[in-house]
Structures are given as C-alpha cells and as structure tokens.
Design an enzyme around this catalytic site. Structure first.
Site, PDB file in Angstrom:
ATOM      1  CG  ASP A 120     -18.313   2.345  13.243  1.00  0.00           C
ATOM      2  OD1 ASP A 120     -19.487   2.074  12.948  1.00  0.00           O
ATOM      3  OD2 ASP A 120     -18.010   3.277  14.006  1.00  0.00           O
ATOM      4  N   GLY A 121     -15.620  -1.300  12.550  1.00  0.00           N
ATOM      5  CA  GLY A 121     -14.584  -2.143  11.943  1.00  0.00           C
ATOM      6  C   GLY A 121     -15.204  -3.367  11.285  1.00  0.00           C
TER       7      GLY A 121
ATOM      8  CD  GLU B  60      -9.904   6.320   6.532  1.00  0.00           C
ATOM      9  OE1 GLU B  60      -9.584   5.115   6.446  1.00  0.00           O
ATOM     10  OE2 GLU B  60     -10.622   6.741   7.429  1.00  0.00           O
TER      11      GLU B  60
ATOM     12  NE  ARG C 182       9.244  19.960   0.505  1.00  0.00           N
ATOM     13  CZ  ARG C 182       8.890  20.684  -0.552  1.00  0.00           C
ATOM     14  NH1 ARG C 182       7.790  21.408  -0.534  1.00  0.00           N
ATOM     15  NH2 ARG C 182       9.629  20.663  -1.650  1.00  0.00           N
TER      16      ARG C 182
END
Ligand code: NAP
Length: 256
Positions: free
Chosen positions: A45-46, A117, A142
């Site tokens: 996938d990379g 993403e 936070r």
C-alpha cells in the site's frame, strides 16, 4: 497502444517483477514514465500511495493498479504468485474503472491531496484544537491529535485508532481522535464521526508548536499555520480493476 509505467518497491522481488512485466508488455504497450495512462504499482500500500502522490498532477489521465509484494497490500488486487494471470488479464484488457475519493486539505500556507488521511499530531504536549463543521463550532479537542480519513484510508491509521472500516466507493470522511483527553474539565466527542461531501471540517489552534501535519506517507511542520480545512476533493484516484476482489476477501486476506 497504451502508455504505462511500473513503479516498484526497492527490493529484489519487486524489481524482478518489474523486469518481467516490462518484458511481457514489450510491443504491447509503450513504457512512458512521464505521461503514463496506466500506473502499475508493485509493492504494498505504501508503494501505491507513492504512485498516487507522484502522479497527483495528472489524476484525470491516469489509472492505477497494484501487484502485491508488500506486507499488507490492502489497495492491491493481484498477489505476487498471480503475476502471469495479471499479465494475461492486462493483455486481454478487460478493465473496469472505479474512483477512490481523496481529501482536499488547505491551510493558510498550502494545499494537499490525501488518499488515506490527514493527521494533526503532537507527541510533545497536549494539542488543543478547535473543531468546527460547516462554520458551526463543535468542540475543543485536547490530546495527541486528530485524524480525518477517506473510505480508502479507513483500513490504515484510522483502523489503529478504533475507527470504522468503510467500503471504498463511499464519498465519506471519518474524523477520529488520537489519544483524546476526557475528564470533568475537558470533553470532546470521543467517537469517530462520519461526514459526507457536504461537509468541511475546520481545525484551528492558537499554538501548533511541535505539531505536525501528516498527509499519507508525508509529514509537514505546522509553523505559521493558523488553520486547516478539510473536505472531500472533486478530484479522484482512478483505479483499474481486472478482477473483482470483494471487501470481505480483502479484509480476510489482510487481517484475519
Ligand atoms: P509505513 O509506516 O511504512 O506503513 C504502514 C502500514 O500501513 C503498512 O503495512 C502499509 O501497508 C499500511 N497501509 C498503508 N495504506 C493502507 C491502507 N489504505 N489500508 C490498509 N493498510 C495500509 O508507511 P507507508 O507504507 O508509507 O504508508 C503510510 C500510511 O501508513 C499512512 O497513510 C498511515 O495510514 C499508515 N500508518 C499507520 C500507522 C498505524 O496504523 N499505527 C502508523 C503509521 C502509518 P503495506 O505494508 O502493504 O505497504
């Protein structure tokens, strides 16, 4: 004749598959690394992410297809043992095309496209982020950060955050927390939030010190950044499909 290129992972097996493909397609397609119509990714996938980013300025002219020699290969259709079938299928040319949605990310300094993403991450201190959706304030977060993924990216970082897996054709983006702080004083949603094409998420912080912006495999510093906007892009990554691999088959192959 179709123009094609093979982009491969830097290992012996992937290099040897690249050589085999180039020999097999000699005289059948033209090898052209500058203006390919078909990008064959040999790796994991990379490697596919690398291909999408390398050809991001010509996405409307290119289709991607993957042969898997990596460790996971969720975005690839053919296994390394199936290379002869792959060659035969390409020569038979019975392609079906489908689009994978991308995220369009804009800051006051730059803009980016992401297949998987965007991550706003701070490992040095709690990152404070004001989150608004379509101009309406949602929460002050936070914690270590926030991640917004596409359907394609739902099986990547998002999965490690406990986000949902979404089937790849869906025009959605999913906002998930990275180690959010939740107690009586600080509260944020906690659950992953799935939004569609009608939404723009706006992140703002008075202090992005030590925070980074992750876009797929790339990381950028957030110096002088005041806000980050993200929505589904009207650009797509077109994938060529020769054989049908169901979501269930992909899930079982990768995770079970
Ligand atoms: P990497 O750190 O070398 O690879 C991270 C792993 O994520 C690899 O096993 C890769 O598969 C897999 N992966 C990438 N995209 C995927 C997808 N859409 N679905 C399922 N698995 C996927 O980094 P990289 O190869 O350059 O890839 C960058 C991506 O890695 C980022 O976009 C992020 O989503 C992911 N990542 C995940 C984590 C985590 O889950 N904690 C941490 C860092 C990065 P292959 O082995 O097939 O290449």
């Amino acid at each position: 004749m179709k123009r094609y290129v093979v982009e491969c992972k830097q290992d012996e097996l992937s290099e040897s598959i690249k050589d085999k493909l180039k020999k097999a397609f000699d005289g059948f397609m033209i090898y052209d690394s500058e203006y390919p119509e078909l990008v064959i990714s040999v790796g994991g996938d990379g490697t596919m992410l690398y291909c999408i980013h390398k050809y991001k300025n010509m996405l409307d002219q290119v289709a991607f297809i993957g042969v898997h020699t990596g460790t996971l290969g969720f975005l690839t259709d053919y296994q390394k043992e199936e290379i002869d079938f792959f060659i035969e299928d390409v020569k038979n040319g019975d392609f079906r095309f489908y689009n994978r949605y991308l995220l369009e990310v804009k800051t006051n300094k730059d803009s980016y496209l992401a297949l998987n993403e965007l991550r706003i991450e701070n490992n040095m201190r709690s990152q404070v982020l004001d989150v608004s959706i379509n101009g309406e304030f949602l929460e002050t977060f936070r914690g270590n950060g926030l991640c917004v993924c596409t359907a394609s990216g739902s099986t990547a970082y998002n999965k490690s955050l406990g986000g949902s897996i979404v089937c790849s054709g869906k025009g959605i983006m999913q906002l998930s927390e990275i180690a959010g702080i939740h107690h009586n004083a600080y509260r944020s949603l906690g659950s992953s939030l799935i939004l569609d094409q009608s939404h723009t998420i706006h992140f703002e912080s008075l202090d992005f010190r030590n925070a980074v912006l992750g876009i797929d495999q790339h990381v950028y510093d957030l110096q002088d950044v005041q806000y980050i906007d993200v929505k589904l892009s009207n650009k797509y990554a077109c994938f060529a499909q020769l054989k049908k691999v169901s979501l269930i088959e992909r899930l079982k192959r990768a995770y079970l």
